[in-house]
Design an enzyme around this catalytic site. Structure first.
Site, PDB file in Angstrom:
ATOM      1  N   LYS A  30       0.856  -1.198   0.000  1.00  0.00           N
ATOM      2  CA  LYS A  30       0.000   0.000   0.000  1.00  0.00           C
ATOM      3  C   LYS A  30       0.888   1.243   0.000  1.00  0.00           C
ATOM      4  O   LYS A  30       1.928   1.276   0.684  1.00  0.00           O
ATOM      5  CB  LYS A  30      -0.897  -0.017   1.239  1.00  0.00           C
ATOM      6  N   SER A  72      -9.693   1.931   2.573  1.00  0.00           N
ATOM      7  CA  SER A  72      -8.798   2.669   1.711  1.00  0.00           C
ATOM      8  C   SER A  72      -7.750   1.789   1.027  1.00  0.00           C
ATOM      9  O   SER A  72      -7.113   2.238   0.078  1.00  0.00           O
ATOM     10  CB  SER A  72      -8.079   3.750   2.524  1.00  0.00           C
ATOM     11  N   SER A 119      -9.906  -0.229   6.891  1.00  0.00           N
ATOM     12  CA  SER A 119      -9.294  -0.080   5.567  1.00  0.00           C
ATOM     13  C   SER A 119      -8.646  -1.335   5.002  1.00  0.00           C
ATOM     14  O   SER A 119      -8.347  -1.396   3.814  1.00  0.00           O
ATOM     15  CB  SER A 119      -8.265   1.055   5.579  1.00  0.00           C
TER      16      SER A 119
END
Lengths: 472, 485
Positions: B75, B150, B174
């Site tokens: 990420k 996210s 997330s």
């Protein structure tokens, strides 16, 4: 109309003398090339987190104890949020709710009485980076970012400029002797903010407070306070309302000038720092630190007086912490304190001052110094020889005995050798003089013998021999 | 194109050991799959050159662990030295870090190969990957649907079978919510289990990095690699090392499970509820005790999150001013205030600015007492509520999301919607607990997930139950369908 009385409170920021910074392992050193002692934490890079330097906590507890503060046994850090280019994260890690120390005092000597200047609180925080403004540009040096600071805040209990100066001087002495800080105002390792308000004598409510930020020297503290009192007096007497504001002391015009009004000050949005867990301090931990507390000047003065050292010498010693350390070492080795103190604050200090150096720059060792004092005490050498030996000790790492041998400074104690010099001087005339005035005659003769021996005759032996010869 | 990456981790490991395949084969397969799936928009930055270099280096090394030479996606809020790290923001569009996050050191120690940095909601603020400066990520199951967020890019890179693993971060859901939306396994470890050093902070007291994978066993293997006490993160915990897969396969008969009534309330989509109830029935039939319980104040988790997470975020994101790194305006700047105004005004997207403003507001003046400290005390009550339940129960379970993946563009004008996407995941972050999202069904070709929550540092127990359910359901979780058909 009754008198206007000033009320003063002082905030001192002091940089701690730890090896590393407070929230990163960068070195904490002054005067290096800009932006060399930095890492990604000091720069506030994304993803970095603070660590906590244990030494800073230890020094913080030590400072709290030296300032007679209570130690907070459960503390955390807070974030103070404000935007400024010298503030890398745009928040400063500080202690707002749980300062490491609180409710302490520093005692100052007003001549006729002692006064306690009460400490409201003292807390740990990180220093910002240094801004250098040049040709309309601002340069940033992050070497200072993250240097540990302790902020010490008094209650509003200081009555005038004199007390303010005595307080700051006393505080400096404690922080220096405590090994807390270099307390060099000129290098910024000690910085002072002064809060002043005026009130009518019959009024119990404090007047509007004006803050003077970052005063650069102790004499400037006095000047700034006197100027500010006069400025506020004039305003009040002309019925002008004092506004809460932050001012600075302008060194060039020797006046305080306004920086900003308090109303426009930042809303710091304090909240507990989530990256540093709460810290619990055990009593036993505080006790261990108590054992490491050094002797402070106020105790030293008493100790030196008891040893018979005079006030002038005591002051000279206290004002030079490094030399003072040598005397303390001598005393702990059982050496004569008075002779030691006289040498240190006399010829030794004069030599250092003349050459603008520190004792560490010379070859003087504590063992050599002890040897010299011992020889003087036992009269093995005269004070004149002592001076010669000392002057050699600065340059040479030889032992005292070797210095004496190399420079032919050994005292003549051999009775026959001395009698060979003494006997020709004794005649009837002298004996008559001696019968009239013992002391004067002996003194005269010793002087003559010293001339002949270039000061190397052992005065004790000479004295003995003379008394014997003259009484024959 | 080869399809080695469709094999299980153990099979890949054996082929590497037997020299049937080389690390470079895996890397090249990854990059060709990335090319074929470009429309999904999973990646912001690819690490092609370095990945190939690393793969070639590994050819001569002994295959010494199960993760050796396995490609992984990271990420883009996890700091990678020399590899652009944007946090999905224009603010860091030019930011090349000078150091590696703790977890990156860990995966390097296992000789995993970083393939690239995945797309995400800007600074992890969002739950549909629509706030990213680099555009939204498409759901691999249905390209008109959101990926969730996210960690949307991480989830889709795994679900589309580009990589077997990704790292995500979870502040309010997330990792778990996009895992549920994409039919993969995502774990948010106990707060403090994985070092946050090098994770760009959103909300420091809630953030946690975690593994995202195709199945339960492999998830535990990645967790094995990334945990550990880190002296650079004072909130990371000292724990004995353990094998998180060690309880997999143990009997589950007699275990006690609590289901908070809040997790099956009327706001939950009926299809999700029925899939979840199906799992509950399976468990009951296997001799598991299931009770429905209440947790005080759990219904306030969303407003609590808005206060605590955004307050911390407003401070954490203050450092982005364009002075030392990051976006700098072209406009002429006359003073420091203008510098902040233009660099931050232009560098941040709308959602981030909205959240910074809310966060600043709740900390401002007297509000800090009225909002922030009050929120902290209620957070404590919720956390204690979970602790009390764990005195009597082994697990707490419930659905992961309230809805199925929705259409791209939906809810973008509703500032509150994204928070309610995380209604069921936020309480776990508030209490610092470990929780997994596990796929439990496919409905109209859209995946559904459930959460398994345990007491602090009991991740191994989560893997045990998750593995059991995974085996019972035996779902085909490849969005490309059955390739053999």
């Amino acid at each position: 109309m009754n008198k206007l009385l000033p009320t003063i409170g002082i905030e001192v920021h002091c940089e701690l003398k730890t090896k590393n910074k407070v929230f990163s392992n960068s070195l904490n050193v002054y005067g290096e090339i800009a932006n060399t002692n930095i890492n990604e934490i000091d720069l506030g890079y994304p993803g970095t987190l603070p660590t906590l330097n244990k030494d800073v906590i230890d020094v913080g507890i030590k400072t709290a104890l030296l300032l007679n503060c209570k130690v907070n046994k459960s503390m955390y850090f807070d974030r103070k949020n404000y935007f400024y280019p010298d503030n890398p994260k745009n928040y400063q890690i500080t202690q707002k709710s749980t300062p490491i120390g609180y409710d302490g005092f520093v005692e100052i000597d007003l001549g006729d009485k002692l006064k306690k200047i009460y400490i409201e609180e003292m807390h740990i925080e990180e220093d910002t980076c240094k801004s250098i403004h040049e040709n309309g540009k601002t340069l940033l040096d992050f070497n200072r970012a993250g240097v540990p600071l302790i902020e010490i805040v008094t209650k509003p209990v200081i009555d005038n400029d004199n007390e303010a100066v005595l307080y700051v001087e006393k505080l400096r002495e404690i922080l220096l002797y405590g090994g807390i800080s270099d307390v060099k105002i000129e290098e910024g390792s000690l910085r002072c903010d002064v809060n002043i308000s005026l009130r009518r004598e019959d009024c119990n409510v404090l007047g509007t407070k004006v803050e003077i930020k970052n005063i650069g020297s102790i004499s400037a503290i006095k000047e700034a306070i006197l100027f500010e009192i006069e400025r506020q007096e004039k305003l009040i007497n002309n019925s002008v309302v004092i506004v809460a504001e932050t001012r600075k002391f302008d060194e060039s015009i020797r006046e305080t000038v306004s920086m900003r009004l308090k109303e426009t000050n930042n809303d710091y949005r304090y909240f507990p720092e989530p990256d540093i867990p709460r810290l619990l301090i055990e009593d036993s931990y505080i006790e261990e630190i108590k054992k490491t507390l050094p002797i402070l000047p106020s105790e030293l003065r008493i100790k030196y007086k008891e040893l018979g050292i005079n006030d002038i010498t005591i002051n000279a010693l206290i004002s030079n912490m490094e030399l003072n350390k040598y005397l303390l070492d001598l005393i702990s080795m059982g050496t004569n304190a008075i002779i030691g103190a006289n040498i240190i604050t006399g010829d030794l200090l004069a030599y250092l001052n003349k050459n603008g150096i520190s004792i560490k720059d010379t070859n003087i060792t504590i063992d050599n110094l002890k040897c010299l004092v011992d020889k003087l005490e036992s009269n093995e050498i005269s004070s004149k020889i002592g001076k010669i030996i000392l002057s050699n000790m600065f340059e040479s790492s030889d032992s005292v005995d070797l210095i004496m041998e190399k420079n032919d400074l050994k005292l003549i104690s051999d009775e026959n050798e001395l009698l060979n010099i003494i006997k020709p001087m004794i005649n009837d005339e002298i004996k008559i003089e001696y019968s009239k005035n013992n002391e004067k005659t002996i003194k005269y003769l010793i002087g003559e013998i010293m001339k002949v021996t270039k000061g190397k005759a052992n005065p004790v032996v000479v004295n003995d021999l003379l008394s014997k010869e003259l009484s024959k | 194109m080869t399809n080695y990456l469709d094999l299980s981790l153990i099979e890949i490991n054996n082929k590497l050991k037997n020299r049937e395949i080389k690390p470079i084969d895996l890397v090249m397969e990854c990059f060709s799959k990335i090319e074929n799936n470009e429309d999904l928009n999973c990646f912001i930055t690819l690490n092609k050159e370095e990945a190939i270099k690393k793969a070639l280096e590994l050819e001569n090394k002994e295959v010494d662990n199960i993760l050796f030479a396995i490609p992984i996606a990271i990420k883009d809020n996890i700091i990678t030295k020399g590899l652009k790290t944007t946090c999905g923001s224009n603010m860091l569009n030019n930011f090349i870090p000078t150091y590696d996050a703790y977890v990156i050191n860990k995966i390097n120690n296992c000789n995993m190969i970083v393939i690239g940095k995945t797309n995400m909601d800007e600074f992890a603020m969002g739950s549909s990957n629509q706030t990213s400066y680099f555009g939204c990520v498409l759901n691999a199951w249905n390209k008109s649907k959101v990926s969730g967020g996210s960690s949307g890019g991480s989830a889709v890179s795994v679900s589309s079978r580009i990589v077997p693993f990704a790292l995500g971060s979870d502040t309010g859901g997330s990792i778990r919510q996009p895992s549920a939306f994409n039919g993969i396994v995502g774990l948010k470890p106990t707060y403090g289990r994985v070092s946050r050093y090098g994770l760009v902070s959103f909300a420091s007291s809630l953030d946690q990095i975690g593994p995202m994978s195709r199945n339960v066993l492999e998830n535990s293997m990645l967790l094995n690699c990334i945990v550990g006490k880190d002296n650079n993160d004072l909130t990371s915990c000292e724990k004995d090392s353990e094998d998180f897969s060690r309880l997999i396969g143990e009997d589950i008969k007699g275990i006690k499970i609590a289901i908070p009534n809040f997790y099956v309330n009327d706001n939950i989509n009926e299809d999700i509820k029925s899939n979840f109830n199906n799992v509950v029935n399976i468990l009951k039939n296997k001799g598991v005790n299931v009770d429905y319980v209440d947790i005080d104040y759990i219904e306030y988790s969303v407003p609590l999150y808005q206060i605590i997470a955004l307050a911390e975020a407003s401070s954490n994101l203050a450092r982005f001013d364009g002075i030392r790194y990051g976006y700098c305006t072209d406009k002429k700047i006359n003073n420091a205030d203008e510098l902040y105004k233009y660099n931050r005004g232009e560098g941040f997207g709308e959602e981030v600015k909205r959240r910074i403003m809310i966060g600043s507001y709740v900390l401002s003046g007297d509000n800090v007492q009225e909002y922030y400290y009050k929120a902290l005390s209620i957070r404590k009550i919720i956390s204690d509520g979970f602790s009390n339940l764990f005195k009597n129960y082994d697990y707490i379970i419930g659905p992961t999301t309230t809805t199925l993946p929705y259409n791209i563009g939906e809810g973008q004008n509703d500032a509150v919607k994204s928070f309610f996407d995380d209604l069921l995941t936020i309480p776990v972050n508030m209490a610092g607990l470990p929780a997994m999202s596990l796929p439990i069904g496919i409905n109209n070709n859209l995946p559904i997930g459930m959460q398994i929550i345990c007491n602090k540092f009991e991740e191994a127990k989560i893997y045990k139950l998750a593995s059991f359910i995974e085996k019972e359901l035996n779902l085909n979780l490849d969005p490309r369908g059955d390739l053999n058909e």
